[in-house]
Motif scaffolding. Structure first.
Motif, PDB file in Angstrom:
ATOM      1  N   LEU A  77       0.806  -1.222   0.000  1.00  0.00           N
ATOM      2  CA  LEU A  77       0.000   0.000   0.000  1.00  0.00           C
ATOM      3  C   LEU A  77       0.838   1.272   0.000  1.00  0.00           C
ATOM      4  CD1 LEU A  77      -2.729  -1.208   2.478  1.00  0.00           C
ATOM      5  CD2 LEU A  77      -3.086  -0.608   0.088  1.00  0.00           C
ATOM      6  N   MET A  78       2.068   1.176   0.554  1.00  0.00           N
ATOM      7  CA  MET A  78       2.938   2.348   0.595  1.00  0.00           C
ATOM      8  C   MET A  78       4.331   1.942   0.118  1.00  0.00           C
ATOM      9  SD  MET A  78       1.747   4.004   4.246  1.00  0.00           S
ATOM     10  CE  MET A  78       2.697   5.504   4.039  1.00  0.00           C
ATOM     11  N   PRO A  79       4.482   1.622  -1.177  1.00  0.00           N
ATOM     12  CA  PRO A  79       5.795   1.209  -1.685  1.00  0.00           C
ATOM     13  C   PRO A  79       6.817   2.327  -1.527  1.00  0.00           C
ATOM     14  CG  PRO A  79       4.282   1.647  -3.488  1.00  0.00           C
ATOM     15  CD  PRO A  79       3.469   1.671  -2.236  1.00  0.00           C
ATOM     16  N   PRO A  80       8.106   1.978  -1.323  1.00  0.00           N
ATOM     17  CA  PRO A  80       9.137   2.991  -1.057  1.00  0.00           C
ATOM     18  C   PRO A  80       9.191   4.111  -2.087  1.00  0.00           C
ATOM     19  CG  PRO A  80       9.999   0.804  -0.636  1.00  0.00           C
ATOM     20  CD  PRO A  80       8.638   0.610  -1.247  1.00  0.00           C
ATOM     21  N   GLU A  81       8.987   3.775  -3.371  1.00  0.00           N
ATOM     22  CA  GLU A  81       9.087   4.805  -4.403  1.00  0.00           C
ATOM     23  C   GLU A  81       8.002   5.863  -4.275  1.00  0.00           C
ATOM     24  OE1 GLU A  81       7.038   1.142  -6.199  1.00  0.00           O
ATOM     25  OE2 GLU A  81       8.785   1.573  -4.941  1.00  0.00           O
ATOM     26  N   ARG A  82       6.916   5.537  -3.583  1.00  0.00           N
ATOM     27  CA  ARG A  82       5.830   6.498  -3.393  1.00  0.00           C
ATOM     28  C   ARG A  82       6.283   7.697  -2.582  1.00  0.00           C
ATOM     29  NH1 ARG A  82       1.158   7.826  -5.214  1.00  0.00           N
ATOM     30  NH2 ARG A  82      -0.037   7.720  -3.290  1.00  0.00           N
ATOM     31  N   ARG A 134      10.286   5.483   8.888  1.00  0.00           N
ATOM     32  CA  ARG A 134      10.885   6.811   9.061  1.00  0.00           C
ATOM     33  C   ARG A 134      11.733   7.187   7.851  1.00  0.00           C
ATOM     34  NH1 ARG A 134      12.037   4.638  14.212  1.00  0.00           N
ATOM     35  NH2 ARG A 134      14.217   4.415  13.604  1.00  0.00           N
ATOM     36  N   GLY A 135      12.454   6.202   7.322  1.00  0.00           N
ATOM     37  CA  GLY A 135      13.299   6.477   6.163  1.00  0.00           C
ATOM     38  C   GLY A 135      12.495   6.930   4.962  1.00  0.00           C
ATOM     39  N   GLY A 136      11.327   6.335   4.765  1.00  0.00           N
ATOM     40  CA  GLY A 136      10.473   6.755   3.656  1.00  0.00           C
ATOM     41  C   GLY A 136       9.998   8.188   3.819  1.00  0.00           C
ATOM     42  N   LEU A 137       9.628   8.554   5.032  1.00  0.00           N
ATOM     43  CA  LEU A 137       9.182   9.928   5.287  1.00  0.00           C
ATOM     44  C   LEU A 137      10.344  10.920   5.144  1.00  0.00           C
ATOM     45  CD1 LEU A 137       6.872   9.133   8.319  1.00  0.00           C
ATOM     46  CD2 LEU A 137       6.127  10.021   6.096  1.00  0.00           C
ATOM     47  N   GLU A 138      11.543  10.506   5.539  1.00  0.00           N
ATOM     48  CA  GLU A 138      12.724  11.353   5.323  1.00  0.00           C
ATOM     49  C   GLU A 138      12.944  11.588   3.834  1.00  0.00           C
ATOM     50  OE1 GLU A 138      16.480  10.970   7.541  1.00  0.00           O
ATOM     51  OE2 GLU A 138      15.459   9.422   8.734  1.00  0.00           O
ATOM     52  N   ALA A 162      10.550  13.176  10.616  1.00  0.00           N
ATOM     53  CA  ALA A 162      10.073  11.875  10.151  1.00  0.00           C
ATOM     54  C   ALA A 162       9.617  11.020  11.331  1.00  0.00           C
ATOM     55  CB  ALA A 162      11.170  11.159   9.364  1.00  0.00           C
ATOM     56  N   ALA A 163      10.364  11.085  12.435  1.00  0.00           N
ATOM     57  CA  ALA A 163       9.965  10.332  13.634  1.00  0.00           C
ATOM     58  C   ALA A 163       8.643  10.851  14.179  1.00  0.00           C
ATOM     59  CB  ALA A 163      11.060  10.427  14.699  1.00  0.00           C
ATOM     60  N   ALA A 164       8.468  12.175  14.176  1.00  0.00           N
ATOM     61  CA  ALA A 164       7.217  12.762  14.669  1.00  0.00           C
ATOM     62  C   ALA A 164       6.041  12.378  13.774  1.00  0.00           C
ATOM     63  CB  ALA A 164       7.356  14.283  14.740  1.00  0.00           C
ATOM     64  N   LEU A 165       6.234  12.439  12.466  1.00  0.00           N
ATOM     65  CA  LEU A 165       5.164  12.081  11.537  1.00  0.00           C
ATOM     66  C   LEU A 165       4.812  10.599  11.641  1.00  0.00           C
ATOM     67  CD1 LEU A 165       6.130  14.067   8.313  1.00  0.00           C
ATOM     68  CD2 LEU A 165       4.013  14.280   9.604  1.00  0.00           C
ATOM     69  N   ASN A 166       5.824   9.761  11.752  1.00  0.00           N
ATOM     70  CA  ASN A 166       5.567   8.326  11.876  1.00  0.00           C
ATOM     71  C   ASN A 166       4.790   8.034  13.156  1.00  0.00           C
ATOM     72  OD1 ASN A 166       5.853   5.616  10.940  1.00  0.00           O
ATOM     73  ND2 ASN A 166       7.439   5.281  12.469  1.00  0.00           N
ATOM     74  N   GLY A 167       5.152   8.734  14.235  1.00  0.00           N
ATOM     75  CA  GLY A 167       4.426   8.562  15.489  1.00  0.00           C
ATOM     76  C   GLY A 167       2.966   8.972  15.356  1.00  0.00           C
ATOM     77  N   ALA A 168       2.726  10.071  14.647  1.00  0.00           N
ATOM     78  CA  ALA A 168       1.344  10.525  14.438  1.00  0.00           C
ATOM     79  C   ALA A 168       0.549   9.505  13.616  1.00  0.00           C
ATOM     80  CB  ALA A 168       1.342  11.883  13.744  1.00  0.00           C
TER      81      ALA A 168
END
Length: 229
Positions: A77-82, A134-138, A162-168
């Protein structure tokens, strides 16, 4: 000496991939139906039609299998390239909503308790799973970094953001699973995206560890914020 043609090797690889897929499909269904602890390799073998001995050959152990199930669900659903191709954070959060509604998304939290309390393979694998998120969000943040940003400062801020967004995302996901009628999932995700987009410039302009200036705080004569709370 037995010579295996390239065509023969490809066929063997295809059989191996098909076996892996069937094992993952069966495990995902059974974990969602019965839970991690109540599902055995025998159950998965019977559901998948693949011999029990093939399961540890592909995944080493049960911990490796469950993390492979979780990672496949995320990548589907959330492939890395996305992360690099999506233009807006709100659109990326739409992918997260699709994951929550996928049916088996509780797998993400199924082994969380063991990962928190343990120190073995499950904890390590869950750390890797979170690191990938987190790496994807970075990657998304880096793709939107302004050319004027200082690379060192921006990199540290992107890691923290990225850590904050992943936590949310994980927090909203968990609430939606436990108490789905308490709030609107899409509205909650879009609210986080809107708040972050509004302050996106602070990701690169504010040194790590320093709180951004409050935009609505009244100023003193020397330009400092006046705290009223």
């Amino acid at each position: 000496m037995t010579i295996v043609s390239s065509r023969g090797r490809r066929r063997i690889d295809e059989i191996g991939e098909e076996s892996r897929r069937r094992i993952l499909d069966a495990a995902e269904e059974l974990f969602a139906e019965r839970g991690f602890d109540r599902t055995s390799f025998v159950d998965i073998s019977e559901r998948s039609g693949i011999s029990r001995g093939s399961i540890p050959w592909h995944f080493k152990n049960k911990d490796g299998l469950v993390m492979a199930v979780v990672e496949r669900a995320i990548d589907r659903l959330m492939p890395p390239e996305r992360y690099q191709s999506v233009p807006a954070l709100a659109e990326l959060f739409d992918d997260s909503a699709a994951l929550v509604r996928s049916g088996n998304s509780a797998l993400v939290f199924m082994i969380l308790g063991e990962a928190i309390s343990g120190t073995g393979a499950v904890r390590t694998q869950y750390q890797e799973f979170l690191a990938r998120r987190r790496g994807g969000l970075e990657l998304w943040l880096r793709a939107h970094r302004p050319a004027s940003a200082d690379p060192a400062t921006a990199s540290r801020q992107e890691r923290a953001s990225a850590a904050a967004l992943n936590g949310a995302l994980l927090g909203i996901h968990l609430q939606a699973l436990v108490d789905p009628d308490a709030f609107d999932l899409d509205e909650a995700l879009q609210s986080v995206a809107a708040m972050f987009d509004k302050n996106l410039a602070d990701v690169w302009s504010t040194p790590p560890g320093v709180a951004p200036a409050r935009r609505d705080a009244p100023k003193t004569g020397n330009g400092r914020d006046v705290r009223t709370d």
